[in-house]
Design a protein around this motif. Sequence first.
Motif: not given
Length: 532
Positions: A482-508
């Motif tokens: 759970a921590v890997l896929w729903f904690g670390a991955l979304p935070l990494l996607a947010d840092a790389v893509a600079g936030g936004g709905f598309a990045a969040a949807a892709a990460a989830l």
Amino acid sequence: MTDTADRRDAGGTAGPGAGLRPVLRGGVVNMAGAVVGAGLNLLLIVAITRAFSQETAGLLFSATSVFLIAAVVANLGAPDGLVYFIARMRVFGRPGGVPRLLRLAMGPAVCAACVLAGALLVFAEPMAGALGSGEAAAYLRLLAVFLPFAVLTDSALAAARAHHDMAGTVLVDRVGRPLAQLGLVAGIAVTGSAGLLALAWAGPYLPAAALAWFWLGRILRGARPGAGPGHGPGAGADRGDQAREDPAPAGGAGAPGAAGAEPVAAREFWTFALPRALGGLAQMGVQRGGVVLVALLSGLAGAAVFTAATRVMVVGQFGTQAVLFAAQPRFAEQVATGDHEGIRSLYRAGTAWLLCVTGPLYLSVLVFAPEVMRLFGPGYAEGATALVVVCAGQLLGSVLGMGDLILTMTGRTGLNLLNNMLSLAANVAVCVALVPWAGATGAAVALVAAVLVRKALPLWQLRSQVVLHPFGRPVAAAALSAVLWFGALPLLADAVAGGGFAAAAAALTAGVLGHAATVWSLRGLLGLRPRG
């Protein structure tokens, strides 16, 4: 699996892994209903907060909180008593005593519901004055009419779950009732008649009660002596003939009805149920009392924000209850047969399942708290901090597992009552201290404190009977996934893509797929592939 193996699977005599099968069956059904029910309840809250003002939403949430607390009081612990004693009757081959037990339980519960409904009608005006809104009296009076139907629904569905039938709970309580509430609230939102909101919310309890008792009647007719195993919609993994083929020892020490030979006496039933009723009241006081306290200490608008911020907790509770409702009768059977190793095995597996189900939700919402609060409309963004606090606390609660349920199924309802009263006391004390200056965030801290008190104490209190702890490979694997896929991955996607709905949807999306694949690959370790 052979018929004999299936019966042993229910009876708990074939090893610690065997008893997981009926729990998994019920858990899968409950989980499907939990997903749908959670979505419907979330949509219901969003519809109310977006269609009506914060004051109107806060008024409805406060009034319905009073209704739900009153329903727990009126139940008198009958649902838990029915699960406990019906499960014991079935494990000892006495299913014919269920109709008498239902009469014993329902008479006092329905009378209590009618008395409390009358009290709500009489005291609606003073309660409305305390909430600071004259409209609250009309809301409370409308809700009072449906209180007996809520009690009837809860008890009928509990009796069905004691027969390992989870479909009734899913269809009636998880899907049917919230779907009807959503449809009625949507209709009222179109017309703008806010005065009918209470009727739209409570009205579906009437058909729900009728459907629940119809469903239970079908189960009881299928389980009557002579019907044989495998008949009726609620025929689960364990049957009445199990006691003949795999005789079980008497129940655990200190449990009521340990011998399992005589009909349940009224005193025996209510000695078990009434302490559980007070414990349930304390739990509901923690869950819903915070809404009322915020309304009293911080205003109706603050109650609306706190309710919205804690909706993720309620959504998570649907997943938690999916596991708990399936495990409850199984724990009762294991206690009755003295299967301590089975209890430990189910506790470890159940805790891992809770994390597999609720961990992704709480972590995702924690990461995207501001975006989640914006779903409820303008004015609710201030609840993001409260939402983070609630999610962190619920994650800790999931790690601690189902010790409170096991404590109840051992018959130690006095200790369960003490724990829940201490939990309620912690909630009220922290609310009074923090809500006046911290608002919804203070109430969220109080809620977390209460949850941790209720979850941690049973593990210490059970140590002399069966040592339970949440630490082990299954729980660690579920938590890390759970921590890997729903904690670390979304935070990494947010840092790389600079936030936004598309990045969040892709990460989830990637998280859901990755977590599902991880759970599947570890299904043996997680107890999702038990051997009979």
